[in-house]
Every structure is written in structure tokens, then in C-alpha cells.
Design a protein around this motif. Structure first.
Motif, PDB file in Angstrom:
ATOM      1  N   ASN A   1       0.841  -1.171   0.122  1.00 47.34           N
ATOM      2  CA  ASN A   1       0.048  -0.048  -0.021  1.00 47.34           C
ATOM      3  C   ASN A   1       0.640   1.287   0.100  1.00 47.34           C
ATOM      4  O   ASN A   1       1.667   1.282   0.987  1.00 47.34           O
ATOM      5  N   LEU A   2       0.792   2.116  -0.952  1.00 44.63           N
ATOM      6  CA  LEU A   2       1.776   3.210  -1.195  1.00 44.63           C
ATOM      7  C   LEU A   2       1.361   4.526  -0.279  1.00 44.63           C
ATOM      8  O   LEU A   2       0.102   4.455   0.035  1.00 44.63           O
ATOM      9  N   LEU A   3       2.337   5.246  -0.311  1.00 42.68           N
ATOM     10  CA  LEU A   3       1.909   6.466   0.565  1.00 42.68           C
ATOM     11  C   LEU A   3       1.245   7.587  -0.178  1.00 42.68           C
ATOM     12  O   LEU A   3       0.347   8.255   0.478  1.00 42.68           O
ATOM     13  N   THR A   4       1.150   7.021  -1.576  1.00 45.02           N
ATOM     14  CA  THR A   4       0.396   8.264  -2.514  1.00 45.02           C
ATOM     15  C   THR A   4      -1.004   7.572  -2.583  1.00 45.02           C
ATOM     16  O   THR A   4      -1.640   8.317  -3.414  1.00 45.02           O
ATOM     17  N   ASN A   5      -1.350   6.520  -1.985  1.00 47.24           N
ATOM     18  CA  ASN A   5      -2.557   6.177  -2.041  1.00 47.24           C
ATOM     19  C   ASN A   5      -3.717   7.350  -1.382  1.00 47.24           C
ATOM     20  O   ASN A   5      -3.555   7.429  -0.014  1.00 47.24           O
ATOM     21  N   THR A   6      -4.432   7.708  -1.730  1.00 45.87           N
ATOM     22  CA  THR A   6      -5.419   8.759  -1.151  1.00 45.87           C
ATOM     23  C   THR A   6      -6.352   8.351  -0.119  1.00 45.87           C
ATOM     24  O   THR A   6      -6.729   8.772   0.526  1.00 45.87           O
ATOM     25  N   GLU A   7      -6.513   6.903  -0.239  1.00 41.37           N
ATOM     26  CA  GLU A   7      -7.325   6.075   0.664  1.00 41.37           C
ATOM     27  C   GLU A   7      -6.461   5.475   1.730  1.00 41.37           C
ATOM     28  O   GLU A   7      -6.912   4.499   2.277  1.00 41.37           O
ATOM     29  N   ASN A   8      -5.172   5.991   2.032  1.00 45.06           N
ATOM     30  CA  ASN A   8      -4.296   5.025   2.928  1.00 45.06           C
ATOM     31  C   ASN A   8      -4.753   5.313   4.294  1.00 45.06           C
ATOM     32  O   ASN A   8      -5.237   6.391   4.849  1.00 45.06           O
ATOM     33  N   ALA A   9      -5.202   4.081   4.828  1.00 43.40           N
ATOM     34  CA  ALA A   9      -5.783   4.049   6.190  1.00 43.40           C
ATOM     35  C   ALA A   9      -4.831   3.378   7.164  1.00 43.40           C
ATOM     36  O   ALA A   9      -4.932   2.631   8.265  1.00 43.40           O
ATOM     37  N   ASP A  10      -3.489   3.351   6.953  1.00 45.95           N
ATOM     38  CA  ASP A  10      -2.474   2.340   7.696  1.00 45.95           C
ATOM     39  C   ASP A  10      -2.083   3.000   8.987  1.00 45.95           C
ATOM     40  O   ASP A  10      -1.561   2.163   9.781  1.00 45.95           O
ATOM     41  N   LYS A  11      -2.344   4.242   9.026  1.00 45.68           N
ATOM     42  CA  LYS A  11      -1.938   5.104  10.231  1.00 45.68           C
ATOM     43  C   LYS A  11      -0.794   4.735  10.889  1.00 45.68           C
ATOM     44  O   LYS A  11      -0.191   4.228  11.822  1.00 45.68           O
ATOM     45  N   ILE A  12       0.437   5.187   9.737  1.00 44.78           N
ATOM     46  CA  ILE A  12       1.824   4.904  10.201  1.00 44.78           C
ATOM     47  C   ILE A  12       2.434   6.251  11.030  1.00 44.78           C
ATOM     48  O   ILE A  12       1.901   7.172  10.690  1.00 44.78           O
ATOM     49  N   SER A  13       2.725   5.746  12.210  1.00 42.99           N
ATOM     50  CA  SER A  13       3.501   6.697  12.955  1.00 42.99           C
ATOM     51  C   SER A  13       4.617   7.522  12.664  1.00 42.99           C
ATOM     52  O   SER A  13       5.449   6.992  11.978  1.00 42.99           O
ATOM     53  N   VAL A  14       4.718   8.643  12.715  1.00 42.17           N
ATOM     54  CA  VAL A  14       5.879   9.594  12.365  1.00 42.17           C
ATOM     55  C   VAL A  14       6.292  10.416  13.494  1.00 42.17           C
ATOM     56  O   VAL A  14       5.789  10.592  14.452  1.00 42.17           O
ATOM     57  N   LYS A  15       7.490  11.021  13.288  1.00 41.84           N
ATOM     58  CA  LYS A  15       8.004  12.201  14.191  1.00 41.84           C
ATOM     59  C   LYS A  15       8.623  13.212  13.518  1.00 41.84           C
ATOM     60  O   LYS A  15       9.371  13.025  12.348  1.00 41.84           O
ATOM     61  N   ILE A  16       8.334  14.408  13.854  1.00 40.68           N
ATOM     62  CA  ILE A  16       8.893  15.497  13.372  1.00 40.68           C
ATOM     63  C   ILE A  16      10.042  16.155  14.227  1.00 40.68           C
ATOM     64  O   ILE A  16       9.863  16.406  15.344  1.00 40.68           O
ATOM     65  N   GLN A  17      11.294  16.372  13.520  1.00 40.66           N
ATOM     66  CA  GLN A  17      12.428  16.855  14.364  1.00 40.66           C
ATOM     67  C   GLN A  17      12.473  18.657  14.413  1.00 40.66           C
ATOM     68  O   GLN A  17      12.784  18.844  13.043  1.00 40.66           O
ATOM     69  N   HIS A  18      11.918  18.953  15.543  1.00 34.78           N
ATOM     70  CA  HIS A  18      12.286  20.684  15.230  1.00 34.78           C
ATOM     71  C   HIS A  18      13.209  21.169  16.300  1.00 34.78           C
ATOM     72  O   HIS A  18      13.056  21.235  17.602  1.00 34.78           O
ATOM     73  N   GLY A  19      14.486  21.322  15.950  1.00 33.02           N
ATOM     74  CA  GLY A  19      15.607  21.578  16.969  1.00 33.02           C
ATOM     75  C   GLY A  19      15.895  20.422  17.969  1.00 33.02           C
ATOM     76  O   GLY A  19      16.062  19.174  17.377  1.00 33.02           O
ATOM     77  N   SER A  20      15.663  20.718  19.348  1.00 34.28           N
ATOM     78  CA  SER A  20      15.584  19.571  20.074  1.00 34.28           C
ATOM     79  C   SER A  20      14.493  18.901  20.425  1.00 34.28           C
ATOM     80  O   SER A  20      14.307  17.862  21.242  1.00 34.28           O
ATOM     81  N   ASP A  21      13.237  19.509  19.988  1.00 35.21           N
ATOM     82  CA  ASP A  21      11.788  18.942  19.847  1.00 35.21           C
ATOM     83  C   ASP A  21      11.594  17.980  19.164  1.00 35.21           C
ATOM     84  O   ASP A  21      11.901  17.979  17.976  1.00 35.21           O
ATOM     85  N   VAL A  22      10.835  16.983  19.634  1.00 33.16           N
ATOM     86  CA  VAL A  22      10.231  15.713  18.689  1.00 33.16           C
ATOM     87  C   VAL A  22       8.883  15.981  18.823  1.00 33.16           C
ATOM     88  O   VAL A  22       8.380  15.562  19.836  1.00 33.16           O
TER      89      VAL A  22
ATOM     90  N   TYR B   1       5.338  13.875  17.680  1.00 31.16           N
ATOM     91  CA  TYR B   1       4.980  12.751  16.734  1.00 31.16           C
ATOM     92  C   TYR B   1       3.368  12.909  16.339  1.00 31.16           C
ATOM     93  O   TYR B   1       2.783  13.855  16.965  1.00 31.16           O
ATOM     94  N   GLY B   2       3.106  12.092  15.372  1.00 32.49           N
ATOM     95  CA  GLY B   2       1.920  12.364  14.457  1.00 32.49           C
ATOM     96  C   GLY B   2       1.626  11.164  13.755  1.00 32.49           C
ATOM     97  O   GLY B   2       2.335  10.088  13.942  1.00 32.49           O
ATOM     98  N   ILE B   3       0.472  11.037  13.125  1.00 38.18           N
ATOM     99  CA  ILE B   3       0.164   9.894  12.383  1.00 38.18           C
ATOM    100  C   ILE B   3      -0.305  10.399  10.770  1.00 38.18           C
ATOM    101  O   ILE B   3      -0.792  11.407  10.686  1.00 38.18           O
ATOM    102  N   ILE B   4       0.390   9.765   9.755  1.00 36.11           N
ATOM    103  CA  ILE B   4       0.039   9.810   8.371  1.00 36.11           C
ATOM    104  C   ILE B   4      -1.588   9.577   8.205  1.00 36.11           C
ATOM    105  O   ILE B   4      -1.968   8.622   8.421  1.00 36.11           O
ATOM    106  N   VAL B   5      -2.228  10.586   7.857  1.00 40.41           N
ATOM    107  CA  VAL B   5      -3.724  10.612   7.488  1.00 40.41           C
ATOM    108  C   VAL B   5      -4.027  10.513   6.019  1.00 40.41           C
ATOM    109  O   VAL B   5      -5.425  10.359   5.831  1.00 40.41           O
ATOM    110  N   GLY B   6      -3.283  10.758   5.213  1.00 41.38           N
ATOM    111  CA  GLY B   6      -3.516  10.927   3.855  1.00 41.38           C
ATOM    112  C   GLY B   6      -2.784  11.446   3.089  1.00 41.38           C
ATOM    113  O   GLY B   6      -1.552  11.726   3.416  1.00 41.38           O
ATOM    114  N   TYR B   7      -2.915  11.732   1.555  1.00 37.59           N
ATOM    115  CA  TYR B   7      -1.937  12.101   0.661  1.00 37.59           C
ATOM    116  C   TYR B   7      -2.883  12.959  -0.346  1.00 37.59           C
ATOM    117  O   TYR B   7      -3.942  12.494  -0.610  1.00 37.59           O
ATOM    118  N   GLU B   8      -2.182  14.333  -0.469  1.00 36.07           N
ATOM    119  CA  GLU B   8      -2.931  15.154  -1.470  1.00 36.07           C
ATOM    120  C   GLU B   8      -2.347  14.949  -2.734  1.00 36.07           C
ATOM    121  O   GLU B   8      -1.118  15.453  -3.020  1.00 36.07           O
TER     122      GLU B   8
END
Length: 272
Positions: free
Chosen positions: A167-188, A190-197
Motif C-alpha cells: 500500500n503506497l503512501l501516495t494512496n489517497t485512501e491510505n488508512a494504515d496510520k503509520i506513526s511519524v516524528k517531526i524533528q524541530h531543533g531539540s523538540d520531537v 509525533y503524529g500519524i500519516i492520515v492521507g495524501y493530497e
């Protein structure tokens, strides 16, 4: 004496007549010959015209035939060159992908890593899924992530004995809810992939666990939480952050690291 002179005059006159007659005959004959020659020449030219035209047409047809054959030969050569060029470009791309996979393999924190090839990608579902030539018999499981071209491209959605559907990330109906983290300086964050535009070719991330600042260019990687528990796989870079109307939630849009358009070889990774 008089008789002799008369005879002499007769002879002179006779000879003169002969000479004049001869000249007249010669002149007339020459004129006749000339006229006849002109007539024959005219007939010859008239007769030769169709043959000359036919030879000209035959020559032109010969040139056209040779030109056509040369063009066909050139077309075949050009086609062969295009095929060879495409094959060389495909091999170059595939080799580059394999090098990226080898480089990525040394950085991954996963207990199971499996390299495999893409065997099918339907034009109808080009953005949604693809099929790999490895399955359950080679150790593939449904909680594995899929990597190619230096980053995350999707997750395993269906496993057969000898094949796997991704199931590709470019699938607009993606419902796998893969967890991600965003690194902003020393802050991390977390969030969830919810779709693709599809229109802007950006990934959408929501359900953030923090109100910390997020800037354009911040790096996004897998979070390692939930079912897909391999962390630090490159996902992309932040391109924008938007707030809901009540400012209670935020959505982050991300430009993918991996090029998902051309895929030949991938790696399946998981912790089991």
C-alpha cells in the motif's frame, strides 16, 4: 579541217553537259539525302521519347525505392537505439536504487530486512499499490514497512506465499496510520500519516502529540510506534502547517523524500 573543229566543239559541249548534269545530280542527291536524314532523325526522336520517359520514370522509381528502403533501415536503427537507451536508463535507475538500499540497510534499526523486486504495478492503481516477488515463504509479514529511493514508500497490506501487495503512501485512501516524528531543533513531535493530497503531491500528518513549533524544512521520519515499529526511516520534509478553525488541531504537509514514480527494487523492514 572544218570537220575536225566541229567535232571538237561537239566533244567540249558534251563534256560540259556531263559536268553540269553531274553537278546537278550531286546537288539534288545531297538535298534528298539531307531531307531523308532529317526525316529519319525526326522519326528517331519521336520514337525515342516514350523510351526516354519510361527510363526516366524507372530511374525515379528506383530512387524512391532506395530512399524508402534507406528510411526503413534508419527507422529500425533509431528504434533499436531508443530501446537500448531506455534499457540503459532503466539499468542505471535500478542500480542507483540498489545502491541507495545498501546504504539505507546499514542505517536501519530493524531485526528483519528483506530486499526484493517489483513484479507488477498496474496503470489503473499506479498511485495506490504494487506487487513484489517475495511473500510469506521468504519471511514477509503484514507489519513491515517498505523502503525505496532513499525513503519510506509504503507498507505491506497483503501477503501471499510468493508475493506481497504494498500500500503506497501516495494512496489517497491510505488508512494504515503509520506513526511519524517531526524533528524541530531539540523538540520531537509525533503524529500519524492520515492521507495524501494528489494535486500538490504532499503527505498529510495529523494527531500531533505536542503544540511545539514546527517549521518548513523540518525533517520527518518514522516514529516506530504502533504496528509499524521501525523508526528513523526518512519520510520527507515539512512544507506547511495549518490549523483547524478552533485552533485545537494542526495538520502538517510533507514533501516525500522517496521518488515513488519509478520503482524497481525495494526493501521490506520490520521488527518481529
Amino acid at each position: 579541217m572544218n570537220r575536225f573543229k566541229k567535232s571538237k566543239y561537239v566533244i567540249i559541249v558534251f563534256i560540259s553537259v556531263l559536268i553540269v548534269s553531274a553537278l546537278l545530280v550531286t546537288t539534288y542527291s545531297s538535298a534528298v539525302v539531307t531531307k531523308v536524314g532529317d526525316g529519319i532523325s525526326l522519326v528517331d526522336r519521336v520514337v525515342q521519347k516514350p523510351f526516354q520517359w519510361f527510363n526516366s520514370i524507372k530511374s525515379d522509381l528506383g530512387h524512391l525505392t532506395r530512399t524508402y528502403d534507406e528510411n526503413e533501415s534508419l527507422k529500425k536503427q533509431i528504434y533499436q537505439l531508443v530501446v537500448k537507451s531506455n534499457e540503459a536508463e532503466s539499468l542505471k535507475t535500478e542500480n542507483e536504487q540498489l545502491r541507495q538500499l545498501l546504504d539505507m540497510k546499514s542505517k536501519l534499526q530493524a531485526t528483519k530486512i528483506l530486499a526484493t523486486d517489483v513484479i507488477m504495478r498496474s496503470p489503473v492503481s499506479w498511485q495506490q499499490e504494487l506487487t513484489l516477488d517475495a511473500g510469506r515463504l521468504k519471511g514477509v509479514s503484514e507489519n513491515m514497512l517498505v523502503i525505496a529511493n532513499g525513503g519510506l514508500i509504503g507498507s505491506v497490506s497483503k501477503v501471499e506465499d510468493n508475493s506481497t501487495v504494498v500500500n503506497l503512501l501516495t494512496n489517497t485512501e491510505n488508512a494504515d496510520k503509520i506513526s511519524v516524528k517531526i524533528q524541530h531543533g531539540s523538540d520531537v513531535i509525533y503524529g500519524i500519516i492520515v492521507g495524501y493530497e494528489k494535486e500538490n503531491e504532499i503527505l498529510k500528518i495529523s494527531q500531533l502529540n505536542s503544540n511545539a513549533d514546527i517549521s518548513v524544512g523540518d525533517k520527518v521520519t518514522t516514529g516506530g510506534l504502533g504496528n509499524f515499529n521501525v523508526k528513523d526511516i526518512p519520510v520527507g520534509d515539512v512544507v506547511a502547517t495549518t490549523h483547524s478553525n478552533d485552533y485545537l488541531t494542526r495538520e502538517v504537509t510533507v514533501k516525500l523524500t522517496a521518488n515513488i514514480k519509478d520503482l524497481y527494487a525495494v526493501e521490506l523492514v520490520g521488527n518481529s
